[in-house]
Design an enzyme around this catalytic site. Structure first.
Site: not given
Ligand code: A3P
Length: 300
Positions: A52, A57, A114, A144
């Site tokens: 998370k 991203w 991870h 998250s």
């Molecule tokens: P939130 O739950 O706070 O919204 P991972 O990919 O490591 O699982 O992380 C997921 C988190 O990254 C989520 O956070 C998701 O919304 C956020 N995320 C993914 N893409 C994003 C982007 N383009 N801009 C901002 N946050 C992003």
């Protein structure tokens, strides 16, 4: 990665157990031998994160940087978790992360993990692979993770928020303690120069600047147009509606509970922590985070 719909019912919430001093679930340890014997190639790029922290991203940014111009089909038909395999995953009736990575036709291969730093297969170090670590402040990270654990039906039952927060502080989360994870990778950076350490908060503050830094690390120089296209494509709202990156086709998630692309903000923790929880968290944090060179921002 597809799943047999009849097998979907086999998926159950997992239990945490201690694995070499780290809390894990069997989905990420069942394939341990094959993972540890994974043969990395010198041009493999390993993306490592605590869950998370912005894995998807940065996965998407990397994929666009390397393959955004080469194949339109890739962008419209292959979900991100197949383009950037999750090395240690082993879910029932799905191809394992190791097999997916081994079958990647691309070069470089983009691979996600991870694992805490000490679990990374040795061939990645031997091949001096480039690694990117993304870290996110603990408070937003735990929020998250809480929502993710609610909607991901293979994760341990998250229970209520206050007990979840307690578990987080104790390091009783899948992939272990956040504190150990971010510190372990940070420490590694001091001796392993092919590691680029990034922060989620910096990405939210200025995605373009962070992509520039990433490109410098990778030795890439995208054109102005390409860079503009990538920066636009990876904005939260665009990723949220892009079915190839928003996990909408991933079988073990229940989007009725929460979306995968949830809020994408810095500071959402304020909507979850009570004042007392925040104060207690900060006290405990100070005791665990002793390295003054590793600093996180909980607001920007
Ligand atoms: P939130 O739950 O706070 O919204 P991972 O990919 O490591 O699982 O992380 C997921 C988190 O990254 C989520 O956070 C998701 O919304 C956020 N995320 C993914 N893409 C994003 C982007 N383009 N801009 C901002 N946050 C992003």
């Amino acid at each position: 990665m597809s799943v047999d719909p009849d097998k979907k019912m086999d998926l159950r919430r997992s239990e945490l157990f201690d694995f070499q001093g780290v809390s894990m679930t069997h989905f990420f340890t069942d394939n341990w031998e094959n993972i540890q014997n994974f043969q990395a190639r010198p041009d493999d790029i390993l993306l490592a994160t605590y869950p998370k922290a912005g894995t998807t991203w940065v996965s998407y940014i990397l994929d666009l940087l390397y393959f955004g111009q080469t194949s339109q089909e890739r962008q419209t038909s292959i979900p991100i978790y197949d383009r950037v395999p999750f090395l240690e995953i082993m879910l029932p009736s799905m191809e394992s992360g190791v097999d997916l990575a081994n079958n990647l036709p691309t070069s470089p291969r983009l691979i996600k993990t991870h694992y805490p730093v000490q679990f990374v297969p040795k061939s990645f170090w031997e091949q001096n692979c480039r690694m990117i670590y993304v870290a996110r402040n603990a408070k937003d990270n735990v929020v998250s993770y809480f929502h993710f654990d609610k909607m991901t039906l293979t994760e341990p039952d998250p229970g209520d928020w206050s007990s979840y927060l307690h578990r987080f502080k104790e390091g009783k989360m899948v992939f272990g303690s956040w504190y150990d994870h971010v510190n372990g990778w940070w420490k590694k950076k001091q001796t392993y120069s092919n590691l680029h350490y990034m922060f989620f908060e910096d990405m939210v503050e200025d995605t373009g600047r962070e992509i520039d830094k990433l490109c410098r690390f990778l030795g890439l120089s995208p054109s102005v147009d390409e860079k503009k296209q990538i920066t636009g494509g990876v904005q939260f709202d665009n990723m949220k509606k892009n079915d190839m990156v928003n996990y909408s086709a991933f079988p073990v998630m229940d989007f009725k509970i929460s979306p995968f692309m949830r809020k994408g903000k810095v500071g959402d923790w304020k909507n979850h922590f009570t004042v007392a929880q925040s104060e207690e968290f900060d006290e405990d944090y100070k005791k665990k985070m002793k390295d003054p060179t590793l600093q996180f921002r909980t607001v920007i």
